[in-house]
Motif scaffolding. Structure first.
Motif, PDB file in Angstrom:
ATOM      1  N   ASN A  67      -7.190  18.194  13.747  1.00 55.50           N
ATOM      2  CA  ASN A  67      -8.542  18.766  13.666  1.00 55.50           C
ATOM      3  C   ASN A  67      -8.661  19.824  12.571  1.00 55.50           C
ATOM      4  O   ASN A  67      -9.453  20.751  12.694  1.00 55.50           O
ATOM      5  N   LYS A  68      -7.859  19.686  11.539  1.00 56.38           N
ATOM      6  CA  LYS A  68      -7.912  20.595  10.388  1.00 56.38           C
ATOM      7  C   LYS A  68      -8.111  19.814   9.091  1.00 56.38           C
ATOM      8  O   LYS A  68      -7.797  20.307   8.023  1.00 56.38           O
ATOM      9  N   ARG A  69      -8.565  18.574   9.221  1.00 57.57           N
ATOM     10  CA  ARG A  69      -8.874  17.688   8.096  1.00 57.57           C
ATOM     11  C   ARG A  69      -7.639  17.153   7.369  1.00 57.57           C
ATOM     12  O   ARG A  69      -7.767  16.557   6.293  1.00 57.57           O
ATOM     13  N   VAL A  70      -6.461  17.318   7.939  1.00 57.96           N
ATOM     14  CA  VAL A  70      -5.243  16.809   7.304  1.00 57.96           C
ATOM     15  C   VAL A  70      -5.277  15.283   7.268  1.00 57.96           C
ATOM     16  O   VAL A  70      -4.994  14.668   6.234  1.00 57.96           O
ATOM     17  N   GLY A  71      -5.641  14.658   8.390  1.00 60.36           N
ATOM     18  CA  GLY A  71      -5.728  13.196   8.434  1.00 60.36           C
ATOM     19  C   GLY A  71      -6.736  12.664   7.432  1.00 60.36           C
ATOM     20  O   GLY A  71      -6.507  11.646   6.766  1.00 60.36           O
ATOM     21  N   GLU A  72      -7.848  13.365   7.299  1.00 65.88           N
ATOM     22  CA  GLU A  72      -8.872  12.972   6.325  1.00 65.88           C
ATOM     23  C   GLU A  72      -8.294  12.983   4.913  1.00 65.88           C
ATOM     24  O   GLU A  72      -8.524  12.054   4.126  1.00 65.88           O
ATOM     25  N   HIS A  73      -7.525  13.997   4.580  1.00 64.66           N
ATOM     26  CA  HIS A  73      -6.959  14.079   3.237  1.00 64.66           C
ATOM     27  C   HIS A  73      -5.842  13.067   3.019  1.00 64.66           C
ATOM     28  O   HIS A  73      -5.677  12.564   1.895  1.00 64.66           O
ATOM     29  N   LEU A  74      -5.107  12.731   4.058  1.00 66.96           N
ATOM     30  CA  LEU A  74      -4.122  11.651   3.930  1.00 66.96           C
ATOM     31  C   LEU A  74      -4.836  10.324   3.660  1.00 66.96           C
ATOM     32  O   LEU A  74      -4.387   9.520   2.844  1.00 66.96           O
ATOM     33  N   MET A  75      -5.954  10.097   4.353  1.00 63.58           N
ATOM     34  CA  MET A  75      -6.735   8.881   4.127  1.00 63.58           C
ATOM     35  C   MET A  75      -7.366   8.887   2.729  1.00 63.58           C
ATOM     36  O   MET A  75      -7.427   7.845   2.072  1.00 63.58           O
ATOM     37  N   LYS A  76      -7.812  10.041   2.258  1.00 60.29           N
ATOM     38  CA  LYS A  76      -8.373  10.130   0.907  1.00 60.29           C
ATOM     39  C   LYS A  76      -7.303   9.780  -0.136  1.00 60.29           C
ATOM     40  O   LYS A  76      -7.599   9.135  -1.143  1.00 60.29           O
ATOM     41  N   ALA A  77      -6.084  10.213   0.096  1.00 61.74           N
ATOM     42  CA  ALA A  77      -4.999   9.872  -0.826  1.00 61.74           C
ATOM     43  C   ALA A  77      -4.783   8.363  -0.848  1.00 61.74           C
ATOM     44  O   ALA A  77      -4.600   7.765  -1.921  1.00 61.74           O
ATOM     45  N   MET A  78      -4.823   7.729   0.327  1.00 60.34           N
ATOM     46  CA  MET A  78      -4.647   6.282   0.398  1.00 60.34           C
ATOM     47  C   MET A  78      -5.824   5.581  -0.288  1.00 60.34           C
ATOM     48  O   MET A  78      -5.636   4.595  -1.008  1.00 60.34           O
ATOM     49  N   ALA A  79      -7.039   6.092  -0.077  1.00 66.06           N
ATOM     50  CA  ALA A  79      -8.214   5.519  -0.738  1.00 66.06           C
ATOM     51  C   ALA A  79      -8.091   5.644  -2.252  1.00 66.06           C
ATOM     52  O   ALA A  79      -8.448   4.722  -2.991  1.00 66.06           O
ATOM     53  N   GLY A  80      -7.570   6.776  -2.710  1.00 65.58           N
ATOM     54  CA  GLY A  80      -7.363   6.955  -4.140  1.00 65.58           C
ATOM     55  C   GLY A  80      -6.380   5.945  -4.698  1.00 65.58           C
ATOM     56  O   GLY A  80      -6.570   5.408  -5.795  1.00 65.58           O
ATOM     57  N   GLN A  81      -5.350   5.656  -3.937  1.00 66.26           N
ATOM     58  CA  GLN A  81      -4.366   4.652  -4.341  1.00 66.26           C
ATOM     59  C   GLN A  81      -5.036   3.283  -4.445  1.00 66.26           C
ATOM     60  O   GLN A  81      -4.837   2.556  -5.402  1.00 66.26           O
ATOM     61  N   ALA A  82      -5.859   2.943  -3.456  1.00 68.68           N
ATOM     62  CA  ALA A  82      -6.546   1.653  -3.449  1.00 68.68           C
ATOM     63  C   ALA A  82      -7.574   1.569  -4.575  1.00 68.68           C
ATOM     64  O   ALA A  82      -7.708   0.532  -5.235  1.00 68.68           O
ATOM     65  N   ALA A  83      -8.314   2.645  -4.788  1.00 65.03           N
ATOM     66  CA  ALA A  83      -9.383   2.656  -5.785  1.00 65.03           C
ATOM     67  C   ALA A  83      -8.853   2.418  -7.196  1.00 65.03           C
ATOM     68  O   ALA A  83      -9.544   1.829  -8.027  1.00 65.03           O
ATOM     69  N   HIS A  84      -7.647   2.845  -7.428  1.00 71.66           N
ATOM     70  CA  HIS A  84      -7.038   2.674  -8.754  1.00 71.66           C
ATOM     71  C   HIS A  84      -7.089   1.220  -9.201  1.00 71.66           C
ATOM     72  O   HIS A  84      -7.310   0.923 -10.370  1.00 71.66           O
ATOM     73  N   ASP A  85      -6.891   0.282  -8.256  1.00 73.45           N
ATOM     74  CA  ASP A  85      -6.908  -1.150  -8.572  1.00 73.45           C
ATOM     75  C   ASP A  85      -8.040  -1.895  -7.872  1.00 73.45           C
ATOM     76  O   ASP A  85      -8.032  -3.122  -7.818  1.00 73.45           O
ATOM     77  N   GLY A  86      -8.986  -1.171  -7.282  1.00 74.21           N
ATOM     78  CA  GLY A  86     -10.115  -1.813  -6.616  1.00 74.21           C
ATOM     79  C   GLY A  86      -9.714  -2.613  -5.389  1.00 74.21           C
ATOM     80  O   GLY A  86     -10.308  -3.651  -5.105  1.00 74.21           O
ATOM     81  N   LEU A  87      -8.712  -2.135  -4.641  1.00 76.85           N
ATOM     82  CA  LEU A  87      -8.213  -2.861  -3.469  1.00 76.85           C
ATOM     83  C   LEU A  87      -8.887  -2.396  -2.185  1.00 76.85           C
ATOM     84  O   LEU A  87      -9.319  -1.252  -2.073  1.00 76.85           O
ATOM     85  N   THR A  88      -8.943  -3.288  -1.222  1.00 76.08           N
ATOM     86  CA  THR A  88      -9.409  -2.969   0.113  1.00 76.08           C
ATOM     87  C   THR A  88      -8.238  -2.420   0.914  1.00 76.08           C
ATOM     88  O   THR A  88      -7.101  -2.868   0.745  1.00 76.08           O
ATOM     89  N   VAL A  89      -8.516  -1.459   1.785  1.00 69.76           N
ATOM     90  CA  VAL A  89      -7.509  -0.948   2.721  1.00 69.76           C
ATOM     91  C   VAL A  89      -7.851  -1.523   4.089  1.00 69.76           C
ATOM     92  O   VAL A  89      -8.997  -1.470   4.521  1.00 69.76           O
ATOM     93  N   MET A  90      -6.863  -2.103   4.755  1.00 70.19           N
ATOM     94  CA  MET A  90      -7.065  -2.682   6.086  1.00 70.19           C
ATOM     95  C   MET A  90      -6.021  -2.099   7.030  1.00 70.19           C
ATOM     96  O   MET A  90      -4.889  -1.831   6.630  1.00 70.19           O
ATOM     97  N   TRP A  91      -6.413  -1.922   8.311  1.00 74.37           N
ATOM     98  CA  TRP A  91      -5.478  -1.442   9.311  1.00 74.37           C
ATOM     99  C   TRP A  91      -5.977  -1.788  10.693  1.00 74.37           C
ATOM    100  O   TRP A  91      -7.087  -2.279  10.859  1.00 74.37           O
TER     101      TRP A  91
END
Length: 174
Positions: free
Chosen positions: A113-137
């Motif tokens: 509840n301190k936005r850490v999970g949000e920032h971990l997800m943003k990092a993953m989104a940044g990784q995906a965005a680099h190549d225009g990939l979808t993230v699935m889970w």
């Protein structure tokens, strides 16, 4: 009070971001981080009452962290690891492309509840965005808080039954 946090981009560089709750660094895990990452992974398994399913060794994780298709981001406060996200870049045959298959997202209870999970997800989104990939889970139907969190991030949730087929279960037909 807002403080700065550091977020790794796809080149593993650290850049400054602003968030509430204190300074947190998000960076791509390296082989030297295997022990801390394995500790976090075991913490997640314990949290989910699934410790008996963790068979990953430190040596295996060190080897995985050398692979380009293995993506693990660590969240750190004062050099101490407090969370991680892990994924695998893999082929998605229906789409005729690759995807990032998110495996885990975990933050220690003391830092939730301190936005850490949000920032971990943003990092993953940044990784995906680099190549225009979808993230699935996957998220279990009983993890309502997780579903709410992912929805707030803009993820589309859909219901699907997940099947596993272990050697002891398919062995009788081979």
């Amino acid at each position: 009070m807002k403080r700065s946090a550091q977020l790794a981009n796809t080149n593993n560089e650290i850049k400054e971001i602003v968030m509430a709750g204190g300074p947190v660094a998000i960076r791509r895990a390296q082989p030297r981080d295997a022990e801390a990452t394995l500790t976090l992974l075991k913490g997640l398994a314990e949290h989910e009452d699934s410790s008996q399913h963790v068979h990953l060794t430190l040596k295996q994780l060190e080897e995985y962290l050398h692979r380009d298709d293995v993506i693990i981001f660590l969240a750190e406060v004062d050099g101490s690891q407090i969370g991680y996200s892990s994924a695998l870049r893999r082929t998605y045959f229906w789409g005729g492309s690759e995807i990032i298959a998110l495996d885990d997202l975990y933050v220690r209870a003391s830092h939730r509840n301190k936005r850490v999970g949000e920032h971990l997800m943003k990092a993953m989104a940044g990784q995906a965005a680099h190549d225009g990939l979808t993230v699935m889970w996957e998220v279990t139907p009983t993890n309502v808080a997780g579903q709410r969190f992912y929805s707030k991030l803009g993820a589309k949730l859909s219901t699907k039954v997940i099947a596993t087929w272990t050697p002891e279960h398919y062995g009788f037909i081979v």
